[in-house]
Design a protein around this motif. Structure first.
Motif, short mmCIF file in Angstrom:
data_model
loop_
_atom_site.label_atom_id
_atom_site.label_comp_id
_atom_site.label_asym_id
_atom_site.label_seq_id
_atom_site.Cartn_x
_atom_site.Cartn_y
_atom_site.Cartn_z
N PHE A 237 -2.13 -20.34 -14.80
CA PHE A 237 -3.34 -20.25 -15.60
C PHE A 237 -3.06 -20.66 -17.05
O PHE A 237 -3.85 -21.39 -17.67
N GLN B 62 -9.11 -17.97 -11.80
CA GLN B 62 -9.50 -16.65 -12.30
C GLN B 62 -9.99 -15.77 -11.16
O GLN B 62 -9.69 -14.57 -11.11
N ASN C 191 -7.01 -14.66 -9.29
CA ASN C 191 -6.30 -13.66 -10.08
C ASN C 191 -6.99 -12.30 -9.97
O ASN C 191 -6.34 -11.26 -9.80
#
Length: 219
Positions: free
Chosen positions: A40, A65, A68
């Motif tokens: 990221f 994201q 994650n």
């Protein structure tokens, strides 16, 4: 009754083995989470370059994201599973600084004297660990966290919480900080439901009213 207890012991052993496997999976997920966070950061650096396609970058960032966040949710769940046999006890008097404290023995005495559990049952209880939480702070009493070897014994103690009503003591399950935050947000809603005459309670990170889960409208 003995056969049922034997079956419960076998089930508890399976749960303990499952928890060990969960801990292994948790470690792997944490490693994956770290790698994704590193990726990221690399993508963010590339996004600052004028030669990088902004639209593609945004798509990748959004996807990563989401991955994650999903991994973080998995980690929180696995943390909660590793804490499933834990109970936290608050306001049990702590020995002064410099005095060696036998925390497990102090907890056993509390279970018998304050939570009214039979002495024979308390003596049979097995703990993997009993300790104070955090660093010692003058003037403050640290909570005690106990990890029971058997979940059924943890439940036996937890269900005695009413014996501490109107006292300075209380006992509750242990959860990761993320779940604690969610539960705190739900407490006002639970109290409101009870004031309106409904049967309401919180289980893990979900509010139940009259047996029906109340889902977040934003989800």
């Amino acid at each position: 009754m003995e056969k049922k207890l034997d079956k419960l012991d076998v089930l508890e052993q399976k749960v303990n083995n499952f928890e060990k496997e969960i801990n292994k999976v948790w470690t792997n997920i944490q490693d994956q989470n770290k790698k994704i966070e590193e990726r990221f950061m690399v993508v963010e650096e590339k996004a600052e370059s004028s030669d990088f396609n902004l639209g593609l970058t945004n798509d990748k960032l959004i996807t990563m994201q989401r991955e994650n966040n999903a991994l973080k949710d998995d980690i929180v769940y696995l943390q909660s599973q590793s804490m499933r046999n834990n109970l936290v006890f608050a306001n049990i008097d702590e020995s002064p600084s410099g005095v060696l404290e036998n925390t497990e023995q102090k907890l056993r005495e509390f279970l018998e004297q304050n939570m009214k559990i039979a002495k024979e049952q308390v003596e049979r209880m097995a703990f993997e660990r009993v300790h104070r939480m955090g660093n010692k702070i003058p003037g403050r009493t640290r909570n005690i966290v106990a990890k029971f070897t058997l979940f059924k014994e943890r439940e036996l103690v937890r269900k005695q919480w009413k014996t501490l009503d109107k006292t300075k003591y209380y006992v509750h399950e242990q959860f990761p900080k993320e779940i604690i935050a969610k539960r705190r947000e739900l407490v006002p809603k639970m109290k409101e439901a009870k004031r309106n005459g409904h049967n309401a309670w919180i289980s893990y990170d979900t509010l139940y009213v009259n047996g029906k889960a109340q889902r977040d409208e934003r989800s």
